[in-house]
Design an enzyme around this catalytic site. Structure first.
Site, PDB file in Angstrom:
ATOM      1  N   TYR A   5      46.327  -7.023 -65.316  1.00 43.42           N
ATOM      2  CA  TYR A   5      47.460  -6.300 -65.906  1.00 43.42           C
ATOM      3  C   TYR A   5      46.975  -5.647 -67.201  1.00 43.42           C
ATOM      4  CZ  TYR A   5      52.314  -5.322 -67.288  1.00 43.42           C
ATOM      5  OH  TYR A   5      53.495  -4.703 -67.635  1.00 43.42           O
ATOM      6  N   CYS A  55      56.737 -11.145 -58.250  1.00 44.46           N
ATOM      7  CA  CYS A  55      57.975 -11.636 -58.846  1.00 44.46           C
ATOM      8  C   CYS A  55      57.626 -12.896 -59.630  1.00 44.46           C
ATOM      9  CB  CYS A  55      59.028 -11.921 -57.770  1.00 44.46           C
ATOM     10  SG  CYS A  55      58.428 -12.999 -56.464  1.00 44.46           S
ATOM     11  N   HIS A  56      58.572 -13.346 -60.425  1.00 40.30           N
ATOM     12  CA  HIS A  56      58.313 -14.499 -61.301  1.00 40.30           C
ATOM     13  C   HIS A  56      59.463 -15.498 -61.207  1.00 40.30           C
ATOM     14  CE1 HIS A  56      55.470 -11.786 -63.366  1.00 40.30           C
ATOM     15  NE2 HIS A  56      56.469 -10.930 -63.540  1.00 40.30           N
ATOM     16  N   ASN A  77      61.191  -8.431 -70.391  1.00 39.71           N
ATOM     17  CA  ASN A  77      60.928  -7.502 -71.503  1.00 39.71           C
ATOM     18  C   ASN A  77      61.421  -6.080 -71.296  1.00 39.71           C
ATOM     19  OD1 ASN A  77      59.428  -9.421 -73.117  1.00 39.71           O
ATOM     20  ND2 ASN A  77      57.814  -9.240 -71.590  1.00 39.71           N
ATOM     21  N   ASP A 112      59.282  -7.345 -59.057  1.00 41.90           N
ATOM     22  CA  ASP A 112      59.095  -7.767 -60.454  1.00 41.90           C
ATOM     23  C   ASP A 112      60.310  -8.517 -61.019  1.00 41.90           C
ATOM     24  OD1 ASP A 112      57.581  -8.164 -62.779  1.00 41.90           O
ATOM     25  OD2 ASP A 112      58.490  -6.459 -63.773  1.00 41.90           O
TER      26      ASP A 112
HETATM   27  C1  0GY Z   1      55.603  -8.126 -65.452  1.00 43.12           C
HETATM   28  C2  0GY Z   1      55.569  -7.421 -66.742  1.00 43.12           C
HETATM   29  C3  0GY Z   1      55.623  -7.956 -67.978  1.00 43.12           C
HETATM   30  C4  0GY Z   1      55.509  -9.351 -68.321  1.00 43.12           C
HETATM   31  C5  0GY Z   1      54.739 -10.243 -67.693  1.00 43.12           C
HETATM   32  O1  0GY Z   1      53.822 -12.325 -67.430  1.00 43.12           O
HETATM   33  C6  0GY Z   1      54.533 -11.629 -68.132  1.00 43.12           C
HETATM   34  O2  0GY Z   1      55.059 -12.008 -69.170  1.00 43.12           O
HETATM   35  O3  0GY Z   1      54.072  -9.925 -66.603  1.00 43.12           O
HETATM   36  C7  0GY Z   1      55.794  -7.035 -69.127  1.00 43.12           C
HETATM   37  O4  0GY Z   1      56.343  -7.440 -70.150  1.00 43.12           O
HETATM   38  O5  0GY Z   1      55.387  -5.858 -68.990  1.00 43.12           O
HETATM   39  O6  0GY Z   1      54.802  -7.854 -64.583  1.00 43.12           O
HETATM   40  O7  0GY Z   1      56.429  -8.982 -65.282  1.00 43.12           O
END
Ligand code: 0GY
Length: 304
Positions: free
Chosen positions: A157, A32-33, A262, A257
């Site tokens: 990733y 998660c972010h 996006n 997530d």
């Molecule tokens: C995710 C997927 C995406 C973005 C990022 O760090 C990020 O900007 O991971 C994505 O756009 O596919 O894992 O959050």
């Protein structure tokens, strides 16, 4: 500082449903972010998108709503290599969050120690071209060699079509390697077709490789709808995730997530994402490994 969201940006789901599936005690949301808030933690100048804010308080409210015990907060690309929002989330989690950072090759030993003390346990290498500028492999390998002695791992990733080209680099990494979102398979292709078979081989032949069985909402073509009132979401992703869970029960982890950067078509109800779990891990034993035992081994090994 004021930030304008990327046009068409979808905000996270404000009122997620209560999942029907009861997560086992101690469940870890291992992907998660946090985003900003931008006024406090400005987004990076080199970012490829500007998100809505998604604070640590909001993340932890979701954690409690869904019945999750702990989080692994992964540095998002919109913050570049400034890990302060993520670190702030860790430091304000009462020990219930660990993190994955982004660092550059010039990161100092002292900065790595500070990240470790805050709860960081790995770095993320991103190969998704729409998200980051290219970093030479030699620099990434240098970083991997520097973080290995800390007991950290590397999160990678990438998209499935790029695995052949990245294979030699990935298989040379000196640490545990954790793959985001099953290596992003194209779920319109067969689960036993050459593309996903290569990913299976990657895991089969390299016992240091783990996978997050995450992001059905991102990988799905069929979309979320629950048919006939059933909560059986993202059916087209289930065979891929289930195959990984059944073949590598000790090297899979799960996460929400949140806040789902996006996404273009829909924003998932996070309650529904929890209800995806019993479709991919069908026994209590495999659920416990996926949600508790495996992520605890990676992120809180001292509590084993
Ligand atoms: C995710 C997927 C995406 C973005 C990022 O760090 C990020 O900007 O991971 C994505 O756009 O596919 O894992 O959050």
């Amino acid at each position: 500082m004021e930030f304008q969201k990327t046009p068409g940006w979808l905000d996270w789901y404000a009122n997620p449903s209560k999942p029907h599936f009861k997560l086992p005690a101690g469940t870890v949301d291992a992907h998660c972010h946090v985003f900003g808030p931008g006024a406090q933690y400005p987004y990076a100048p080199e970012r490829k998108y500007t998100p809505c804010d998604a604070s640590r308080e909001q993340l932890y409210a979701l954690r409690d709503h869904l019945g999750i015990a702990r989080n692994v907060v992964v540095q998002a690309t919109c913050h570049g290599a400034d890990n302060s929002a993520m670190v702030d989330a860790l430091l304000n989690s009462n020990g219930r969050a660990r993190g994955i950072a982004t660092v550059r090759r010039d990161v100092t030993a002292a900065a790595l120690q500070d990240l470790h003390a805050a709860g960081v346990r790995g770095v993320r290498f991103n190969f998704v071209k729409r998200l980051v500028d290219f970093t030479p492999r030699v620099e990434l390998m240098e970083i991997a060699n520097r973080i290995a002695p800390l007991g950290w791992h590397v999160v990678i990733y990438f998209e499935a079509v790029d695995l052949p080209e990245l294979w030699d680099f990935f298989t040379a990494l000196p640490t545990t390697v954790v793959v985001d979102h099953m290596g992003r398979p194209d779920v319109r292709k067969p689960v036993d077709g050459p593309e996903f078979e290569l990913f299976m081989k990657f895991m089969r032949d390299h016992s240091n490789v783990w996978s997050k069985v995450t992001c059905p909402e991102r990988l799905s073509v069929a979309g979320p709808p629950a048919l006939n009132g059933e909560r059986a979401p993202y059916r087209d992703v289930v065979p891929f995730a289930r195959r990984l869970v059944e073949t590598f029960p000790d090297r899979v982890i799960w996460g929400t997530d949140w806040p789902h950067p996006n996404l273009k078509d829909h924003m998932p109800d996070d309650g529904l994402l929890v209800d995806f779990v019993p479709h991919i891990a069908q026994t209590a034993e495999s659920q416990k490994k996926l949600l508790v035992t495996n992520p605890m081994r990676l992120y809180w090994p001292e509590e084993k």
